[in-house]
Enzyme design. Structure first.
Site, PDB file in Angstrom:
ATOM      1  N   ARG A 284     -15.261   8.148  18.611  1.00 32.06           N
ATOM      2  CA  ARG A 284     -15.122   8.785  19.922  1.00 32.06           C
ATOM      3  C   ARG A 284     -13.648   8.784  20.278  1.00 32.06           C
ATOM      4  NH1 ARG A 284     -14.120  10.563  24.453  1.00 32.06           N
ATOM      5  NH2 ARG A 284     -15.595  10.698  26.198  1.00 32.06           N
TER       6      ARG A 284
ATOM      7  N   GLU B 293     -19.411  18.912  28.052  1.00 32.69           N
ATOM      8  CA  GLU B 293     -20.629  18.745  27.275  1.00 32.69           C
ATOM      9  C   GLU B 293     -21.059  20.090  26.698  1.00 32.69           C
ATOM     10  OE1 GLU B 293     -22.153  15.775  26.668  1.00 32.69           O
ATOM     11  OE2 GLU B 293     -20.450  14.867  27.695  1.00 32.69           O
TER      12      GLU B 293
ATOM     13  N   ARG C 209     -20.189   3.558  18.898  1.00 34.10           N
ATOM     14  CA  ARG C 209     -19.141   4.392  18.312  1.00 34.10           C
ATOM     15  C   ARG C 209     -17.787   3.704  18.398  1.00 34.10           C
ATOM     16  NH1 ARG C 209     -20.074   9.754  21.838  1.00 34.10           N
ATOM     17  NH2 ARG C 209     -19.739   8.127  23.416  1.00 34.10           N
TER      18      ARG C 209
END
Length: 229
Positions: free
Chosen positions: A52, A60, A94
């Site tokens: 990330r 998004e 992540r």
């Protein structure tokens, strides 16, 4: 006593070790505008690491410019060798870090291109704000599309804004005596200073619905940052 000292030493050293983790590998996948998959050597084989991008946030997939942000990251990094400097591991497991392809800081480049917002809750690199400001002035990327500016990704994920609402720059900048209101807030009541705001929701209403620009002193789209951090 000795055990306590050992554990105390580990507690001090471990954050320093964690912050120094770095990876080198090939970018083999792009999930969205701020998440990629890195293939790194692991002994005699390889393993994949989901990364990330730190300090930035992109629309998004269901938001305006979400698909284009993903394409922008793909153009910069996909199928290329990358160097990742780890900052953290998020709640989804992540790896969170700064990504470099050659001499290019991919995180910063996404902001410069107008493909990403500075993630205000987590950003530590102040230069990112300057790059975002330049992108806004030049109407780069999402900053050239009013519909893409209506809702920051972090607000979108919390359902705090509606894409049907008019963008902030389309609001009437003056004339606070109109009848526009939402719940307990109304533009007929003149409030121009952050000291008069009690919540972030109220500050956002007066900035976005009433056009009170004095609440956004650094022109980053976030009013009264002591309330809206």
């Amino acid at each position: 006593m000795i055990r306590a000292l050992v554990f105390g030493l580990i507690a001090v050293i471990w954050p320093l070790i964690g912050s120094a983790v770095e990876y080198n590998g090939k970018v083999v996948g792009i999930s969205d505008g701020d998440t990629l998959t890195l293939l790194v050597p692991d002994g005699a084989s390889y393993r994949q690491i989901k990364v990330r991008l730190a300090e930035i946030d992109t629309p998004e997939s269901a938001q305006p410019y979400g698909t284009r942000a993903k394409q922008a990251l793909s153009d910069l990094a996909f199928n290329k060798q990358a160097h990742v400097v780890v900052q953290d591991v998020d709640r989804y497991g992540r790896t969170v870090g700064r990504v470099y392809v050659g001499n290019m800081d991919v995180n910063a480049e996404m902001v410069r291109l107008g493909a990403a917002w500075v993630y205000r809750q987590y950003a530590k690199d102040r230069t990112l704000y300057g790059l975002e400001g330049q992108a806004k002035v030049a109407k780069q990327g999402l900053w050239g599309l009013p519909e893409a500016q209506r809702c920051a990704p972090w607000d979108w994920r919390k359902n705090l804004c509606s894409m049907s609402a008019a963008p902030p720059q389309a609001q009437q900048p003056t004339g606070f005596n109109n009848a526009k209101s939402t719940g307990a807030f109304t533009c007929s009541t003149v409030k121009r200073r952050c000291a008069e705001m009690t919540t972030c929701e109220e500050a956002k209403f007066y900035l976005q619905q009433c056009g009170v620009r004095t609440l956004d002193g650094n022109h980053d789209g976030v009013p009264c940052e002591t309330l809206c951090r």
